[in-house]
Design a protein around this motif. Structure first.
Motif, PDB file in Angstrom:
ATOM      1  N   HIS A   1      36.634  23.164 -29.368  1.00 25.31           N
ATOM      2  CA  HIS A   1      37.436  23.484 -30.547  1.00 25.31           C
ATOM      3  C   HIS A   1      38.765  22.742 -30.645  1.00 25.31           C
ATOM      4  O   HIS A   1      39.538  22.997 -31.571  1.00 25.31           O
ATOM      5  CB  HIS A   1      37.690  24.993 -30.601  1.00 25.31           C
ATOM      6  CG  HIS A   1      36.419  25.771 -30.757  1.00 25.31           C
ATOM      7  ND1 HIS A   1      35.719  25.835 -31.942  1.00 25.31           N
ATOM      8  CD2 HIS A   1      35.702  26.497 -29.863  1.00 25.31           C
ATOM      9  CE1 HIS A   1      34.642  26.573 -31.782  1.00 25.31           C
ATOM     10  NE2 HIS A   1      34.602  26.973 -30.518  1.00 25.31           N
ATOM     11  N   VAL A   2      39.031  21.818 -29.743  1.00 23.56           N
ATOM     12  CA  VAL A   2      40.329  21.130 -29.751  1.00 23.56           C
ATOM     13  C   VAL A   2      40.540  20.343 -31.043  1.00 23.56           C
ATOM     14  O   VAL A   2      41.648  20.315 -31.582  1.00 23.56           O
ATOM     15  CB  VAL A   2      40.521  20.236 -28.496  1.00 23.56           C
ATOM     16  CG1 VAL A   2      39.577  19.045 -28.506  1.00 23.56           C
ATOM     17  CG2 VAL A   2      41.969  19.794 -28.370  1.00 23.56           C
ATOM     18  N   ALA A   3      39.515  19.724 -31.578  1.00 22.23           N
ATOM     19  CA  ALA A   3      39.667  18.959 -32.825  1.00 22.23           C
ATOM     20  C   ALA A   3      40.054  19.876 -33.984  1.00 22.23           C
ATOM     21  O   ALA A   3      40.914  19.528 -34.800  1.00 22.23           O
ATOM     22  CB  ALA A   3      38.386  18.192 -33.144  1.00 22.23           C
ATOM     23  N   GLU A   4      39.413  21.054 -34.063  1.00 23.16           N
ATOM     24  CA  GLU A   4      39.745  22.010 -35.113  1.00 23.16           C
ATOM     25  C   GLU A   4      41.196  22.475 -34.996  1.00 23.16           C
ATOM     26  O   GLU A   4      41.901  22.621 -35.997  1.00 23.16           O
ATOM     27  CB  GLU A   4      38.834  23.233 -35.040  1.00 23.16           C
ATOM     28  CG  GLU A   4      37.380  22.948 -35.339  1.00 23.16           C
ATOM     29  CD  GLU A   4      36.513  24.151 -34.995  1.00 23.16           C
ATOM     30  OE1 GLU A   4      36.647  25.178 -35.698  1.00 23.16           O
ATOM     31  OE2 GLU A   4      35.731  24.053 -34.043  1.00 23.16           O
ATOM     32  N   MET A   5      41.622  22.714 -33.780  1.00 24.45           N
ATOM     33  CA  MET A   5      42.990  23.183 -33.569  1.00 24.45           C
ATOM     34  C   MET A   5      43.998  22.080 -33.892  1.00 24.45           C
ATOM     35  O   MET A   5      45.044  22.351 -34.472  1.00 24.45           O
ATOM     36  CB  MET A   5      43.159  23.699 -32.145  1.00 24.45           C
ATOM     37  CG  MET A   5      42.346  24.967 -31.923  1.00 24.45           C
ATOM     38  SD  MET A   5      42.525  25.665 -30.283  1.00 24.45           S
ATOM     39  CE  MET A   5      44.176  26.347 -30.407  1.00 24.45           C
ATOM     40  N   ARG A   6      43.684  20.855 -33.540  1.00 28.31           N
ATOM     41  CA  ARG A   6      44.571  19.741 -33.897  1.00 28.31           C
ATOM     42  C   ARG A   6      44.669  19.587 -35.407  1.00 28.31           C
ATOM     43  O   ARG A   6      45.751  19.353 -35.944  1.00 28.31           O
ATOM     44  CB  ARG A   6      44.068  18.440 -33.272  1.00 28.31           C
ATOM     45  CG  ARG A   6      44.352  18.327 -31.812  1.00 28.31           C
ATOM     46  CD  ARG A   6      43.855  17.000 -31.274  1.00 28.31           C
ATOM     47  NE  ARG A   6      44.214  16.844 -29.885  1.00 28.31           N
ATOM     48  CZ  ARG A   6      43.721  15.909 -29.108  1.00 28.31           C
ATOM     49  NH1 ARG A   6      42.829  15.042 -29.572  1.00 28.31           N
ATOM     50  NH2 ARG A   6      44.094  15.821 -27.845  1.00 28.31           N
ATOM     51  N   ALA A   7      43.547  19.734 -36.105  1.00 30.33           N
ATOM     52  CA  ALA A   7      43.560  19.636 -37.567  1.00 30.33           C
ATOM     53  C   ALA A   7      44.382  20.767 -38.174  1.00 30.33           C
ATOM     54  O   ALA A   7      45.160  20.549 -39.119  1.00 30.33           O
ATOM     55  CB  ALA A   7      42.128  19.667 -38.107  1.00 30.33           C
ATOM     56  N   ALA A   8      44.236  21.974 -37.640  1.00 32.66           N
ATOM     57  CA  ALA A   8      45.017  23.112 -38.134  1.00 32.66           C
ATOM     58  C   ALA A   8      46.504  22.881 -37.893  1.00 32.66           C
ATOM     59  O   ALA A   8      47.334  23.166 -38.767  1.00 32.66           O
ATOM     60  CB  ALA A   8      44.555  24.399 -37.460  1.00 32.66           C
ATOM     61  N   ARG A   9      46.851  22.350 -36.742  1.00 36.29           N
ATOM     62  CA  ARG A   9      48.258  22.072 -36.430  1.00 36.29           C
ATOM     63  C   ARG A   9      48.824  21.022 -37.377  1.00 36.29           C
ATOM     64  O   ARG A   9      49.934  21.160 -37.890  1.00 36.29           O
ATOM     65  CB  ARG A   9      48.401  21.603 -34.984  1.00 36.29           C
ATOM     66  CG  ARG A   9      49.852  21.337 -34.592  1.00 36.29           C
ATOM     67  CD  ARG A   9      49.985  20.932 -33.158  1.00 36.29           C
ATOM     68  NE  ARG A   9      49.614  22.073 -32.311  1.00 36.29           N
ATOM     69  CZ  ARG A   9      49.588  22.027 -31.001  1.00 36.29           C
ATOM     70  NH1 ARG A   9      49.881  20.915 -30.358  1.00 36.29           N
ATOM     71  NH2 ARG A   9      49.260  23.086 -30.293  1.00 36.29           N
ATOM     72  N   ALA A  10      48.060  19.966 -37.617  1.00 32.42           N
ATOM     73  CA  ALA A  10      48.518  18.909 -38.528  1.00 32.42           C
ATOM     74  C   ALA A  10      48.705  19.469 -39.933  1.00 32.42           C
ATOM     75  O   ALA A  10      49.696  19.154 -40.608  1.00 32.42           O
ATOM     76  CB  ALA A  10      47.532  17.747 -38.537  1.00 32.42           C
ATOM     77  N   ALA A  11      47.776  20.311 -40.397  1.00 29.46           N
ATOM     78  CA  ALA A  11      47.889  20.917 -41.724  1.00 29.46           C
ATOM     79  C   ALA A  11      49.108  21.826 -41.800  1.00 29.46           C
ATOM     80  O   ALA A  11      49.846  21.828 -42.796  1.00 29.46           O
ATOM     81  CB  ALA A  11      46.619  21.695 -42.067  1.00 29.46           C
ATOM     82  N   PHE A  12      49.353  22.589 -40.764  1.00 31.06           N
ATOM     83  CA  PHE A  12      50.517  23.467 -40.713  1.00 31.06           C
ATOM     84  C   PHE A  12      51.807  22.657 -40.798  1.00 31.06           C
ATOM     85  O   PHE A  12      52.716  22.977 -41.550  1.00 31.06           O
ATOM     86  CB  PHE A  12      50.496  24.297 -39.427  1.00 31.06           C
ATOM     87  CG  PHE A  12      51.691  25.190 -39.264  1.00 31.06           C
ATOM     88  CD1 PHE A  12      51.700  26.463 -39.806  1.00 31.06           C
ATOM     89  CD2 PHE A  12      52.810  24.752 -38.566  1.00 31.06           C
ATOM     90  CE1 PHE A  12      52.801  27.286 -39.659  1.00 31.06           C
ATOM     91  CE2 PHE A  12      53.918  25.562 -38.420  1.00 31.06           C
ATOM     92  CZ  PHE A  12      53.920  26.836 -38.964  1.00 31.06           C
ATOM     93  N   GLU A  13      51.881  21.596 -39.987  1.00 29.13           N
ATOM     94  CA  GLU A  13      53.082  20.761 -39.977  1.00 29.13           C
ATOM     95  C   GLU A  13      53.293  20.064 -41.318  1.00 29.13           C
ATOM     96  O   GLU A  13      54.418  19.901 -41.766  1.00 29.13           O
ATOM     97  CB  GLU A  13      53.015  19.763 -38.816  1.00 29.13           C
ATOM     98  CG  GLU A  13      53.156  20.454 -37.472  1.00 29.13           C
ATOM     99  CD  GLU A  13      52.903  19.554 -36.274  1.00 29.13           C
ATOM    100  OE1 GLU A  13      52.519  18.368 -36.462  1.00 29.13           O
ATOM    101  OE2 GLU A  13      53.070  20.052 -35.148  1.00 29.13           O
ATOM    102  N   GLU A  14      52.196  19.681 -41.962  1.00 27.17           N
ATOM    103  CA  GLU A  14      52.286  19.068 -43.297  1.00 27.17           C
ATOM    104  C   GLU A  14      52.846  20.067 -44.305  1.00 27.17           C
ATOM    105  O   GLU A  14      53.724  19.735 -45.095  1.00 27.17           O
ATOM    106  CB  GLU A  14      50.903  18.571 -43.732  1.00 27.17           C
ATOM    107  CG  GLU A  14      50.867  17.929 -45.097  1.00 27.17           C
ATOM    108  CD  GLU A  14      51.618  16.605 -45.170  1.00 27.17           C
ATOM    109  OE1 GLU A  14      52.032  16.240 -46.287  1.00 27.17           O
ATOM    110  OE2 GLU A  14      51.794  15.939 -44.134  1.00 27.17           O
TER     111      GLU A  14
END
Length: 144
Positions: A118-131
């Motif tokens: 699930h690391v890719a999903e979490m990285r995508a969620a983090r990037a979306a949050f930061e955006e």
């Protein structure tokens, strides 16, 4: 004051069962397991093969000698690993999980497998949050 759950079970009489109580022994176990070095040592030793101190230190990138020593002592103290000293010059010391540590190691290996999955999903969620955070106006009293 009495602490009751819906069933009328009095928690103060069974403190060891409720991890949310400060004095619960299970809470101390969770505090040990919450250490990233504890988790990584248990996973590193999880295949059943004994490892020497410097093998572990090389495997666990970033761990200091002091932190690894403290972690290994805590795990030995709590019965999760054994430390065997062989009478050689210089002495050879190996660490191996006990049956108790092996059972826990299996659980933690499942957590690391989940992390990989699930690391890719979490990285995508983090990037979306930061955006989103970058485009939100900063009000009084809000963190940047």
């Amino acid at each position: 004051m009495r602490y009751l759950v819906d069933t009328g079970f009095e928690l103060r009489e069974h403190e060891d069962l409720d991890i949310f109580l400060r004095a619960a022994p299970t809470r101390a176990v969770l505090e040990l397991l919450a250490s990233k070095w504890t988790m990584l040592v248990l996973v590193a030793l999880g295949d059943g093969r004994p490892m020497r101190f410097n093998e572990l230190r090389r495997r666990l990138e970033g761990v200091t000698q002091k932190m690894l020593t403290q972690t290994l002592r805590a795990l030995e103290r709590d019965g999760l690993l054994t430390r065997t000293v062989y009478p050689t010059v210089p002495p050879r010391v190996e660490y191996r999980l006990t049956a108790l540590g092996g059972g826990l190691g299996k659980l933690l290996t499942a957590v690391t497998d989940w992390s990989r999955e699930h690391v890719a999903e979490m990285r995508a969620a983090r990037a979306a949050f930061e955006e989103r955070a970058a485009h939100q106006p900063q009000g009084v009293g809000t963190a940047p």
